[in-house]
Design an enzyme around this catalytic site. Structure first.
Site, PDB file in Angstrom:
ATOM      1  N   LEU A 211      47.435 -13.232   7.894  1.00  0.00           N
ATOM      2  CA  LEU A 211      46.891 -14.511   7.422  1.00  0.00           C
ATOM      3  C   LEU A 211      47.286 -15.633   8.375  1.00  0.00           C
ATOM      4  CD1 LEU A 211      48.120 -14.126   3.729  1.00  0.00           C
ATOM      5  CD2 LEU A 211      45.781 -13.749   4.571  1.00  0.00           C
TER       6      LEU A 211
ATOM      7  N   ASP B 112      51.299  -8.923   7.821  1.00  0.00           N
ATOM      8  CA  ASP B 112      52.257 -10.043   7.865  1.00  0.00           C
ATOM      9  C   ASP B 112      53.699  -9.607   7.632  1.00  0.00           C
ATOM     10  OD1 ASP B 112      50.807 -12.528   8.349  1.00  0.00           O
ATOM     11  OD2 ASP B 112      49.704 -12.060   6.516  1.00  0.00           O
TER      12      ASP B 112
ATOM     13  N   GLU C 136      61.145 -12.917   5.533  1.00  0.00           N
ATOM     14  CA  GLU C 136      61.796 -13.943   4.717  1.00  0.00           C
ATOM     15  C   GLU C 136      61.091 -14.170   3.383  1.00  0.00           C
ATOM     16  OE1 GLU C 136      63.490 -18.227   5.625  1.00  0.00           O
ATOM     17  OE2 GLU C 136      61.315 -18.263   5.690  1.00  0.00           O
ATOM     18  N   ASP C 137      59.771 -13.960   3.361  1.00  0.00           N
ATOM     19  CA  ASP C 137      59.027 -14.285   2.145  1.00  0.00           C
ATOM     20  C   ASP C 137      59.262 -13.319   0.994  1.00  0.00           C
ATOM     21  OD1 ASP C 137      57.833 -16.641   3.117  1.00  0.00           O
ATOM     22  OD2 ASP C 137      56.534 -15.418   4.384  1.00  0.00           O
TER      23      ASP C 137
ATOM     24  N   ARG D  19      49.994  -9.629   0.632  1.00  0.00           N
ATOM     25  CA  ARG D  19      51.421  -9.465   0.943  1.00  0.00           C
ATOM     26  C   ARG D  19      52.233  -8.912  -0.229  1.00  0.00           C
ATOM     27  NH1 ARG D  19      54.215 -13.927   4.365  1.00  0.00           N
ATOM     28  NH2 ARG D  19      55.447 -12.039   4.690  1.00  0.00           N
TER      29      ARG D  19
ATOM     30  N   ARG E 153      51.426 -21.018  -2.208  1.00  0.00           N
ATOM     31  CA  ARG E 153      51.944 -19.656  -2.410  1.00  0.00           C
ATOM     32  C   ARG E 153      52.898 -19.549  -3.618  1.00  0.00           C
ATOM     33  NH1 ARG E 153      51.542 -16.793   2.536  1.00  0.00           N
ATOM     34  NH2 ARG E 153      49.530 -17.392   3.417  1.00  0.00           N
TER      35      ARG E 153
ATOM     36  N   HIS F 219      54.631 -23.618   3.957  1.00  0.00           N
ATOM     37  CA  HIS F 219      55.778 -23.457   3.068  1.00  0.00           C
ATOM     38  C   HIS F 219      56.688 -24.688   3.165  1.00  0.00           C
ATOM     39  CE1 HIS F 219      55.187 -18.902   3.655  1.00  0.00           C
ATOM     40  NE2 HIS F 219      55.087 -19.100   2.364  1.00  0.00           N
TER      41      HIS F 219
ATOM     42  N   CYS G 266      61.158 -17.362   9.170  1.00  0.00           N
ATOM     43  CA  CYS G 266      60.322 -16.320   8.532  1.00  0.00           C
ATOM     44  C   CYS G 266      60.662 -14.916   8.986  1.00  0.00           C
ATOM     45  CB  CYS G 266      58.850 -16.548   8.863  1.00  0.00           C
ATOM     46  SG  CYS G 266      58.351 -18.242   8.920  1.00  0.00           S
TER      47      CYS G 266
HETATM   48  C1  CIR Z   1      51.438 -15.822   5.952  1.00  0.00           C
HETATM   49  O1  CIR Z   1      50.476 -16.578   5.953  1.00  0.00           O
HETATM   50  O2  CIR Z   1      51.941 -15.412   4.917  1.00  0.00           O
HETATM   51  C2  CIR Z   1      52.031 -15.394   7.279  1.00  0.00           C
HETATM   52  N1  CIR Z   1      50.988 -15.286   8.247  1.00  0.00           N
HETATM   53  C3  CIR Z   1      53.079 -16.373   7.737  1.00  0.00           C
HETATM   54  C4  CIR Z   1      54.282 -16.417   6.854  1.00  0.00           C
HETATM   55  C5  CIR Z   1      55.319 -17.359   7.343  1.00  0.00           C
HETATM   56  N2  CIR Z   1      56.502 -17.236   6.574  1.00  0.00           N
HETATM   57  C6  CIR Z   1      57.365 -18.208   6.350  1.00  0.00           C
HETATM   58  O3  CIR Z   1      57.116 -19.343   6.693  1.00  0.00           O
HETATM   59  N3  CIR Z   1      58.440 -17.904   5.659  1.00  0.00           N
END
Ligand code: CIR
Length: 258
Positions: free
Chosen positions: A20, A62, A67-68, A87, A133, A166, A253
């Site tokens: 994404l 992704d 981290e997410d 995700r 999110r 985020h 991330c």
């Molecule tokens: C997303 O859109 O979920 C990933 N392409 C990028 C996530 C970045 N994560 C973060 O800032 N912790």
């Protein structure tokens, strides 16, 4: 300031460019992303961390943005429930590595959603972003879990703030009660009481950095911010993040630190 000892990382998979993104910076070069990831891992080791290196996982384009998927604290871990449907399966994929290191584990439950990128720890306090999110239920569940574990928290609604996916795209904690903030967040009442270090608009991407033990890892190419951090007396490691930036990713991330 939390003393970090370990981190969990996962390199980008061959289909990284299919992840994404909301930015228009072109398609990332996967082999360059792998090189940048290797340098990122070396920088974490330079900060004294022992790494758990997970294999790449092409089921989730992704998945390098580990981290997410979890919030790790010195008291417990919280498995998240990412807001992007593509995700969702990343949490089960990270869970064994989290269980290997934590005995107290909480989990965000439906209909709550929460991305780790929306959670910024400042000593014993957490700022929780409500974003595209992370929804209100997810933020509320996390606040309740943190309270149960003896932490405090504040929710910050960032849905009206342009240009950040985020919360942590716009805020990082430098230590010594200093918060680095993009202009759009700098005036918010929730941050009163901290020393605010404002990022110049053209350097917004630099707002996501990592203070790890005695070093600060920053994104290369933001000289004003780098000079500022140096003036505070910190040792700096600067890393080129170009390929991750194309996919809306930044320094924090790419790892789960604890
Ligand atoms: C997303 O859109 O979920 C990933 N392409 C990028 C996530 C970045 N994560 C973060 O800032 N912790």
């Amino acid at each position: 300031m939390t003393a970090f000892k370990r981190a969990i990382v996962r390199p980008p998979a061959a289909n990284f460019a299919q992840g994404l993104t909301s930015v228009d910076l072109g398609t990332p070069d996967v082999s360059l992303a792998l090189e940048q990831h290797a340098r990122y891992c070396a920088a974490l080791e330079q900060c004294g961390l022992t790494l758990t290196r997970l294999p790449d996982d092409a089921r989730f384009a992704d998945s390098t943005f580990v981290e997410d998927t979890a919030i790790l604290t010195d008291r417990c871990a919280i498995l998240t429930r990412p807001g992007a449907a593509s995700r969702a399966g990343e949490v089960a994929a990270i869970e064994p590595a989290v269980r290997a290191n934590f005995s107290r584990i909480h989990q965000i439950q439906a209909p709550g959603t929460l991305d780790g990128g929306d959670v910024c720890q400042v000593e014993e306090h957490f700022f929780i972003g409500i974003s595209e999110r992370t929804n209100e239920q997810g933020a509320r569940q996390l606040a309740a879990i943190l309270a149960q574990e003896g932490f405090t928290s504040t929710a910050i609604d960032i849905r009206g703030v342009n240009g950040i996916l985020h919360l942590k795209s716009g805020i990082s904690y430098l230590g010594d009660q200093r918060l680095v903030l993009i202009d759009a967040l700098a005036g918010r009442a929730e941050f009163a009481g901290y020393e605010i270090v404002r990022i110049a608009a053209e350097e917004n991407y630099a707002a996501n950095f990592l203070r790890i033990n005695d070093r600060v890892i920053v994104s290369a190419g933001f000289p004003r911010f780098e000079a500022r951090v140096r003036d505070f007396g910190h040792r700096i490691v600067a890393l080129d993040m170009s390929e991750f930036r194309k996919m809306d990713g930044a320094l924090s991330c790419l790892s789960l630190r604890f």
